[in-house]
Motif scaffolding. Structure first.
Motif, PDB file in Angstrom:
ATOM      1  N   UNK A  20      12.622   1.776  -2.106  1.00 18.94           N
ATOM      2  CA  UNK A  20      11.189   2.045  -1.951  1.00 18.94           C
ATOM      3  C   UNK A  20      10.588   1.389  -0.714  1.00 18.94           C
ATOM      4  N   UNK A  21      11.180   0.296  -0.274  1.00 17.83           N
ATOM      5  CA  UNK A  21      10.639  -0.457   0.862  1.00 17.83           C
ATOM      6  C   UNK A  21      10.556   0.413   2.110  1.00 17.83           C
ATOM      7  N   UNK A  22       9.389   0.391   2.754  1.00 21.40           N
ATOM      8  CA  UNK A  22       9.184   1.133   3.989  1.00 21.40           C
ATOM      9  C   UNK A  22       8.651   2.542   3.799  1.00 21.40           C
ATOM     10  N   UNK A  23       8.606   3.025   2.564  1.00 22.00           N
ATOM     11  CA  UNK A  23       8.070   4.365   2.316  1.00 22.00           C
ATOM     12  C   UNK A  23       6.544   4.332   2.392  1.00 22.00           C
ATOM     13  N   UNK A  24       5.933   5.469   2.749  1.00 21.40           N
ATOM     14  CA  UNK A  24       4.470   5.515   2.789  1.00 21.40           C
ATOM     15  C   UNK A  24       3.882   5.318   1.390  1.00 21.40           C
ATOM     16  N   UNK A  25       2.755   4.679   1.329  1.00 28.38           N
ATOM     17  CA  UNK A  25       2.070   4.468   0.056  1.00 28.38           C
ATOM     18  C   UNK A  25       1.529   5.804  -0.451  1.00 28.38           C
ATOM     19  N   UNK A  26       1.805   6.145  -1.713  1.00 26.25           N
ATOM     20  CA  UNK A  26       1.275   7.398  -2.249  1.00 26.25           C
ATOM     21  C   UNK A  26      -0.202   7.304  -2.652  1.00 26.25           C
ATOM     22  N   UNK A  27      -0.783   6.107  -2.583  1.00 20.49           N
ATOM     23  CA  UNK A  27      -2.155   5.908  -3.042  1.00 20.49           C
ATOM     24  C   UNK A  27      -3.167   5.769  -1.913  1.00 20.49           C
ATOM     25  N   UNK A  28      -2.714   5.453  -0.711  1.00 21.06           N
ATOM     26  CA  UNK A  28      -3.629   5.350   0.425  1.00 21.06           C
ATOM     27  C   UNK A  28      -2.939   5.903   1.665  1.00 21.06           C
ATOM     28  N   UNK A  29      -3.684   6.174   2.702  1.00 23.99           N
ATOM     29  CA  UNK A  29      -3.093   6.792   3.892  1.00 23.99           C
ATOM     30  C   UNK A  29      -2.640   5.780   4.941  1.00 23.99           C
ATOM     31  N   UNK A  30      -3.002   4.515   4.799  1.00 25.71           N
ATOM     32  CA  UNK A  30      -2.683   3.535   5.834  1.00 25.71           C
ATOM     33  C   UNK A  30      -1.434   2.708   5.567  1.00 25.71           C
ATOM     34  N   UNK A  31      -1.068   2.510   4.307  1.00 23.85           N
ATOM     35  CA  UNK A  31      -0.052   1.508   3.989  1.00 23.85           C
ATOM     36  C   UNK A  31       1.343   2.041   3.776  1.00 23.85           C
ATOM     37  N   UNK A  32       2.260   1.082   3.668  1.00 17.77           N
ATOM     38  CA  UNK A  32       3.627   1.403   3.277  1.00 17.77           C
ATOM     39  C   UNK A  32       4.092   0.364   2.264  1.00 17.77           C
ATOM     40  N   UNK A  33       5.085   0.746   1.495  1.00 17.59           N
ATOM     41  CA  UNK A  33       5.553  -0.121   0.421  1.00 17.59           C
ATOM     42  C   UNK A  33       6.436  -1.234   0.953  1.00 17.59           C
ATOM     43  N   UNK A  34       6.270  -2.408   0.373  1.00 14.88           N
ATOM     44  CA  UNK A  34       7.100  -3.552   0.702  1.00 14.88           C
ATOM     45  C   UNK A  34       7.440  -4.296  -0.579  1.00 14.88           C
ATOM     46  N   UNK A  35       8.530  -5.052  -0.548  1.00 11.91           N
ATOM     47  CA  UNK A  35       8.887  -5.865  -1.712  1.00 11.91           C
ATOM     48  C   UNK A  35       7.913  -7.014  -1.820  1.00 11.91           C
ATOM     49  N   UNK A  36       7.475  -7.273  -3.041  1.00 11.60           N
ATOM     50  CA  UNK A  36       6.530  -8.351  -3.262  1.00 11.60           C
ATOM     51  C   UNK A  36       6.468  -8.726  -4.728  1.00 11.60           C
ATOM     52  N   UNK A  37       5.382  -9.349  -5.094  1.00  9.77           N
ATOM     53  CA  UNK A  37       5.162  -9.783  -6.475  1.00  9.77           C
ATOM     54  C   UNK A  37       3.818  -9.234  -6.923  1.00  9.77           C
ATOM     55  N   UNK A  38       3.775  -8.695  -8.129  1.00 12.43           N
ATOM     56  CA  UNK A  38       2.541  -8.206  -8.716  1.00 12.43           C
ATOM     57  C   UNK A  38       2.473  -8.721 -10.145  1.00 12.43           C
ATOM     58  N   UNK A  39       1.445  -9.494 -10.450  1.00 11.36           N
ATOM     59  CA  UNK A  39       1.279 -10.104 -11.775  1.00 11.36           C
ATOM     60  C   UNK A  39       2.550 -10.830 -12.215  1.00 11.36           C
ATOM     61  N   UNK A  40       3.071 -11.674 -11.326  1.00 10.25           N
ATOM     62  CA  UNK A  40       4.239 -12.528 -11.582  1.00 10.25           C
ATOM     63  C   UNK A  40       5.540 -11.763 -11.798  1.00 10.25           C
ATOM     64  N   UNK A  41       5.609 -10.507 -11.400  1.00 13.24           N
ATOM     65  CA  UNK A  41       6.838  -9.719 -11.534  1.00 13.24           C
ATOM     66  C   UNK A  41       7.191  -9.109 -10.184  1.00 13.24           C
ATOM     67  N   UNK A  42       8.497  -8.963  -9.938  1.00 11.11           N
ATOM     68  CA  UNK A  42       8.935  -8.334  -8.697  1.00 11.11           C
ATOM     69  C   UNK A  42       8.448  -6.893  -8.671  1.00 11.11           C
TER      70      UNK A  42
END
Length: 61
Positions: A20-42
């Motif tokens: 998934x890393x590097x793919x365009x964000x399906x929710x906004x037009x500016x971003x791309x997906x990166x590995x991170x943490x969301x609510x204490x989960x990968x």
């Protein structure tokens, strides 16, 4: 869960986030997906709008 099962799942989790890393964000037009943490989960998270696209949970012991 046996230790060997946990290791196999961890590798698959990392592989999913790598795909998934590097793919365009399906929710906004500016971003791309990166590995991170969301609510204490990968997770794969947009670098612009911070929306998670995939979030990984570990099973309870």
């Amino acid at each position: 869960m046996a230790k060997s099962e946990s290791s196999a799942t961890d590798g698959e989790d990392r592989q999913l986030l790598a795909v998934l890393e590097g793919r365009p964000c399906p929710y906004c037009s500016e971003g791309e997906l990166e590995r991170g943490v969301y609510k204490d989960k990968r997770a794969a998270v947009c670098d612009s709008c911070d929306t998670p696209h995939a979030q990984l949970w570990q099973p309870s012991d």
